[in-house]
Design a protein around this motif. Structure first.
Motif, PDB file in Angstrom:
ATOM      1  N   VAL A 102       0.878  -1.170   0.000  1.00  0.00           N
ATOM      2  CA  VAL A 102       0.000   0.000   0.000  1.00  0.00           C
ATOM      3  C   VAL A 102       0.919   1.225   0.000  1.00  0.00           C
ATOM      4  N   TYR A 103       0.684   2.104  -0.962  1.00  0.00           N
ATOM      5  CA  TYR A 103       1.451   3.348  -1.080  1.00  0.00           C
ATOM      6  C   TYR A 103       0.631   4.491  -0.508  1.00  0.00           C
ATOM      7  N   GLU A 104       1.271   5.334   0.281  1.00  0.00           N
ATOM      8  CA  GLU A 104       0.630   6.563   0.741  1.00  0.00           C
ATOM      9  C   GLU A 104       1.157   7.716  -0.097  1.00  0.00           C
ATOM     10  N   PHE A 105       0.247   8.367  -0.828  1.00  0.00           N
ATOM     11  CA  PHE A 105       0.591   9.575  -1.574  1.00  0.00           C
ATOM     12  C   PHE A 105       0.063  10.764  -0.781  1.00  0.00           C
ATOM     13  N   PHE A 106       0.975  11.568  -0.275  1.00  0.00           N
ATOM     14  CA  PHE A 106       0.653  12.817   0.420  1.00  0.00           C
ATOM     15  C   PHE A 106       1.719  13.806  -0.020  1.00  0.00           C
ATOM     16  N   LEU A 107       1.533  14.288  -1.248  1.00  0.00           N
ATOM     17  CA  LEU A 107       2.540  15.125  -1.897  1.00  0.00           C
ATOM     18  C   LEU A 107       2.168  16.599  -1.780  1.00  0.00           C
ATOM     19  N   ASP A 108       3.152  17.469  -1.932  1.00  0.00           N
ATOM     20  CA  ASP A 108       2.894  18.902  -1.775  1.00  0.00           C
ATOM     21  C   ASP A 108       2.625  19.607  -3.104  1.00  0.00           C
ATOM     22  N   SER A 121     -11.509   7.692   4.856  1.00  0.00           N
ATOM     23  CA  SER A 121     -10.354   8.394   5.404  1.00  0.00           C
ATOM     24  C   SER A 121      -9.081   7.710   4.921  1.00  0.00           C
ATOM     25  N   ALA A 122      -8.134   8.484   4.424  1.00  0.00           N
ATOM     26  CA  ALA A 122      -6.870   7.909   3.965  1.00  0.00           C
ATOM     27  C   ALA A 122      -6.132   7.211   5.105  1.00  0.00           C
ATOM     28  N   ILE A 123      -6.135   7.819   6.256  1.00  0.00           N
ATOM     29  CA  ILE A 123      -5.365   7.274   7.373  1.00  0.00           C
ATOM     30  C   ILE A 123      -5.929   5.933   7.835  1.00  0.00           C
ATOM     31  N   THR A 124      -7.240   5.830   7.985  1.00  0.00           N
ATOM     32  CA  THR A 124      -7.822   4.550   8.395  1.00  0.00           C
ATOM     33  C   THR A 124      -7.683   3.513   7.286  1.00  0.00           C
ATOM     34  N   GLU A 125      -7.730   3.955   6.043  1.00  0.00           N
ATOM     35  CA  GLU A 125      -7.572   3.033   4.914  1.00  0.00           C
ATOM     36  C   GLU A 125      -6.166   2.426   4.908  1.00  0.00           C
ATOM     37  N   ILE A 126      -5.175   3.263   5.111  1.00  0.00           N
ATOM     38  CA  ILE A 126      -3.789   2.778   5.139  1.00  0.00           C
ATOM     39  C   ILE A 126      -3.596   1.800   6.298  1.00  0.00           C
ATOM     40  N   HIS A 143      -5.853  -0.027   7.704  1.00  0.00           N
ATOM     41  CA  HIS A 143      -6.599  -1.255   7.380  1.00  0.00           C
ATOM     42  C   HIS A 143      -5.762  -2.191   6.517  1.00  0.00           C
ATOM     43  N   TRP A 144      -5.151  -1.660   5.461  1.00  0.00           N
ATOM     44  CA  TRP A 144      -4.388  -2.512   4.551  1.00  0.00           C
ATOM     45  C   TRP A 144      -3.119  -3.028   5.210  1.00  0.00           C
ATOM     46  N   GLN A 145      -2.541  -2.251   6.094  1.00  0.00           N
ATOM     47  CA  GLN A 145      -1.382  -2.752   6.833  1.00  0.00           C
ATOM     48  C   GLN A 145      -1.796  -3.925   7.720  1.00  0.00           C
ATOM     49  N   GLN A 146      -2.975  -3.831   8.318  1.00  0.00           N
ATOM     50  CA  GLN A 146      -3.474  -4.938   9.135  1.00  0.00           C
ATOM     51  C   GLN A 146      -3.747  -6.189   8.298  1.00  0.00           C
ATOM     52  N   GLN A 147      -3.951  -6.006   6.994  1.00  0.00           N
ATOM     53  CA  GLN A 147      -4.179  -7.141   6.087  1.00  0.00           C
ATOM     54  C   GLN A 147      -2.871  -7.696   5.531  1.00  0.00           C
TER      55      GLN A 147
END
Length: 140
Positions: free
Chosen positions: A12-18, A115-120, A122-126
């Motif tokens: 899972v990639y987190e994109f939080f770019l400026d 929510s991006a944070i809860t989604e990330i 969740h996938w880490q827990q998977q």
């Protein structure tokens, strides 16, 4: 000697770019995993690679249909990656509260998540590994 990567390979990639333009380089991180694993010595198939991209930064407008002309080359790359099986998820809170966008404003290959944070999380827990691309500006 090659690292013995195991199937399925889950990221899972987190994109939080400026800046929206930085998504080009961030997508390189996604493409890199696909390239390495689908070539020898690994020979993984798309079914063996599970990639999710969760976006909630200033790159979010790239995923909106109304901005297609401005980001045409990026959108083509997103579409190509989605055909490969990469799932793109956009934070609904950021889309609505910051950009005034709703589900109808996004491409069919984009899913809005609460929510991006809860989604990330969740996938880490998977069992998905978290990768956060670092995209730097090079000033010459």
């Amino acid at each position: 000697m090659q690292t013995p990567y195991q199937k399925p390979f889950k990221v899972v990639y987190e994109f939080f770019l400026d800046h929206p333009e930085k998504i080009r380089q961030a997508l390189g991180w996604v493409s890199n995993v696909i390239f390495v694993l689908t070539n020898q010595p690994y020979g993984f198939t798309p079914e063996d690679i599970h990639i999710i991209v969760v976006s909630h930064g200033r790159e979010l407008p790239v995923f909106a249909k109304k901005n297609r002309e401005q980001y045409a080359d990026i959108v083509e790359r997103l579409e190509s990656l989605s055909l490969y099986g990469v799932k793109f998820k956009v934070c609904k809170m950021a889309a609505e509260q910051i950009y005034g966008l709703s589900e109808k404003d996004f491409y069919p290959f984009v899913e809005l998540v609460p929510s991006a944070i809860t989604e990330i999380a969740h996938w880490q827990q998977q069992g998905y590994s978290l990768i956060i691309p670092q995209v730097f500006e090079i000033k010459r």
